[in-house]
Enzyme design. Sequence first.
Site, PDB file in Angstrom:
ATOM      1  N   LYS A  17      -9.309  -1.634  -5.447  1.00 18.83           N
ATOM      2  CA  LYS A  17      -9.536  -1.028  -4.125  1.00 18.83           C
ATOM      3  C   LYS A  17      -9.339   0.478  -4.185  1.00 18.83           C
ATOM      4  CE  LYS A  17      -6.587  -3.324  -1.570  1.00 18.83           C
ATOM      5  NZ  LYS A  17      -6.031  -4.268  -2.561  1.00 18.83           N
ATOM      6  N   GLU A 144      -6.759   2.664   2.644  1.00 21.82           N
ATOM      7  CA  GLU A 144      -6.695   1.488   1.776  1.00 21.82           C
ATOM      8  C   GLU A 144      -5.489   0.636   2.166  1.00 21.82           C
ATOM      9  OE1 GLU A 144      -5.717   0.263  -2.844  1.00 21.82           O
ATOM     10  OE2 GLU A 144      -6.072   2.374  -2.365  1.00 21.82           O
ATOM     11  N   ILE A 152       0.989 -12.894   3.789  1.00 22.60           N
ATOM     12  CA  ILE A 152       1.742 -12.719   5.030  1.00 22.60           C
ATOM     13  C   ILE A 152       2.202 -11.275   5.196  1.00 22.60           C
ATOM     14  CG2 ILE A 152       3.995 -13.367   4.022  1.00 22.60           C
ATOM     15  CD1 ILE A 152       4.545 -14.856   6.684  1.00 22.60           C
ATOM     16  N   GLN A 196     -16.930 -15.946   0.230  1.00 20.92           N
ATOM     17  CA  GLN A 196     -17.176 -16.522   1.557  1.00 20.92           C
ATOM     18  C   GLN A 196     -15.862 -16.846   2.263  1.00 20.92           C
ATOM     19  OE1 GLN A 196     -19.985 -19.839   1.375  1.00 20.92           O
ATOM     20  NE2 GLN A 196     -20.920 -18.937  -0.440  1.00 20.92           N
ATOM     21  N   LYS A 227     -27.116 -15.140  -0.512  1.00 20.85           N
ATOM     22  CA  LYS A 227     -26.213 -16.222  -0.117  1.00 20.85           C
ATOM     23  C   LYS A 227     -24.932 -15.657   0.494  1.00 20.85           C
ATOM     24  CE  LYS A 227     -25.637 -19.576  -3.094  1.00 20.85           C
ATOM     25  NZ  LYS A 227     -25.078 -20.368  -4.226  1.00 20.85           N
ATOM     26  N   CYS A 383       8.947  15.013 -20.054  1.00 23.02           N
ATOM     27  CA  CYS A 383      10.156  14.593 -19.346  1.00 23.02           C
ATOM     28  C   CYS A 383      11.175  14.040 -20.344  1.00 23.02           C
ATOM     29  CB  CYS A 383       9.798  13.588 -18.251  1.00 23.02           C
ATOM     30  SG  CYS A 383      11.109  13.380 -17.020  1.00 23.02           S
ATOM     31  N   LEU A 384      11.358  12.720 -20.412  1.00 20.28           N
ATOM     32  CA  LEU A 384      12.262  12.147 -21.407  1.00 20.28           C
ATOM     33  C   LEU A 384      11.833  12.545 -22.815  1.00 20.28           C
ATOM     34  CD1 LEU A 384      14.602  10.227 -22.164  1.00 20.28           C
ATOM     35  CD2 LEU A 384      12.931   8.357 -22.170  1.00 20.28           C
ATOM     36  N   HIS A 520       5.910  16.768 -15.262  1.00 20.43           N
ATOM     37  CA  HIS A 520       4.857  15.783 -15.529  1.00 20.43           C
ATOM     38  C   HIS A 520       3.482  16.424 -15.321  1.00 20.43           C
ATOM     39  CE1 HIS A 520       7.197  12.021 -15.997  1.00 20.43           C
ATOM     40  NE2 HIS A 520       8.088  12.681 -15.260  1.00 20.43           N
ATOM     41  N   GLU A 522       0.634  15.482 -16.247  1.00 15.22           N
ATOM     42  CA  GLU A 522      -0.447  14.519 -16.031  1.00 15.22           C
ATOM     43  C   GLU A 522      -0.791  14.343 -14.560  1.00 15.22           C
ATOM     44  OE1 GLU A 522       3.324  11.870 -16.462  1.00 15.22           O
ATOM     45  OE2 GLU A 522       2.587  13.829 -17.120  1.00 15.22           O
TER      46      GLU A 522
END
Length: 553
Positions: A17, A144, A152, A196, A227, A383-384, A520, A522
């Site tokens: 998603k 989203e 539930i 469906q 369908k 980092c680490l 970080h 990235e």
Amino acid sequence: MTKYVFVTGGVVSSLGKGIAAASLAAILESRGLKVTLLKLDPYINVDPGTMSPFQHGEVFVTEDGAETDLDLGHYERFISTKMRKANNFTTGQIYESVIRKERRGDYLGKTVQVIPHITNEIQAFIERGAASATCGEPDVAIVEIGGTVGDIESLPFLEAARQMSLRLGRNSACFVHLTLVPFIATAGELKTKPTQHSVQKLREIGISPHVLLCRADRPIPDDESKKISLFSNVPEDAVISVWDVDSIYKIPQMLHDQGLDRLICEELRLDPQPADLRMWAALVEKLQNPKHEVTIGMVGKYVDLTESYKSLIEALRHASIHTSTKVNIEYIDSEELETNGTASLAHLDAVLVPGGFGRRGTEGKIAAVRYAREAKVPYLGICLGMQLAVIEFARDVVGLKQANSTEFDPNTPERVVALITEWYDREGKVEKRTEDSDLGGTMRLGSQRCPIKPGTLAEAIYGKDVNERHRHRYEVNNRFVPQLEAGGLVISARTPSEDLPEMMELPSTMHPWFVGVQFHPEFTSTPRDGHPLFKSFVQAALACQQTRAGAKA
């Protein structure tokens, strides 16, 4: 006025998603619309900060210091709008807010219930998140809703979306439902029944999807689409096939070719300029036609679930695009290095040790650092990974044999890496922490800028300063820095206020490319521009490979 697109999922989780929502956002942005995205997570945790990477995957950190779902990373990589704390919220945050209001007496003695109090709060969070977009008031907010229809936990969010759609009126909101059309090998055909049933379940809640995105391992034939259309009460041209591809950056073009953006714009009465996806086509072209190839070893303890390193993997792919170099990532379990040694690293063109927490596997990572340093193989520690590089250097070069982090050994006499007890947050406020502080929300988080030492490799990569995002509790201990520098290690960037080491490197006289960063990087890499640190790292890996080839010749 902002219009809303709600993206829901059915049949099973992990269908993508987030990628679908981000791809739609990318197409709409290419049409000149201002777009933002929100992720609603149904779990009761306040945020994913304390959740296991094996359960949740990566925790993505926003510029303003929020620990969020990894889908926000996809959002930032696909569109230019930056995400904030308000772009991701959970059931835990909703209930926390409602209970706080009840304790204050805001509900004037009423019985607090899921409907209307929880659902109203969800709607307020959605509208507040859209209004806080960094692009200004967005034309479209794509929301989203996490989880699967039928869970539930998701029901209050779906009910809130239904109510919000009704309240906003016609042509102000629409629903896109992502579902699975599995291929049954024994029958040799795709099965539409799960889709469906998923749509039927959604309609029982009061939501009729305007568009179906049908995930499959292959394109869905027209007969099957007809369908699905018939039994789901969705127009045939709104049943869109989303099949498996080798790059997520092909998805915007796939969805546009089938008219997803046209359907959304028609439903929301938007009339923007035509889509221009040439940038995405160029990126895919570069990704699929590299001139070189390198192998980088990623040494970690979460390698069985690569979702734990999602942004890092994508950052290497972005560097691949912008250096015309195919990057093969080899995942190496650090605990195996503790048992079997580092002989398995000999074929690598570079070594990367990512962030992480806890003692398990750290000695294997330190062994990988030692190998990279001694073999002159490019090394990037994040980092680490930076902290372990400093520990290895302290032990094996400086001679501090008991050097360690207090995270792994609280009683070590040589605390080369230790807990930060006081620092300034992004707003200039003093934050304090002790060993007994809660784990949740007590890290150094968010984007911070710091100057870079002139004449260093860091300066060649970044320029005069660096502005990156953080997520950590421990730092290199300044008390040991003079000894480390005397041994040759260079602290190439420090925070201006607390004087905390942010980057370290080895000089070219000791190693061709050896860098550690406390932040970080990235999290700020995008396919559009790549990231200077990862591009430099891949180029160093290629240079290492070519040097080896020359030596053999």
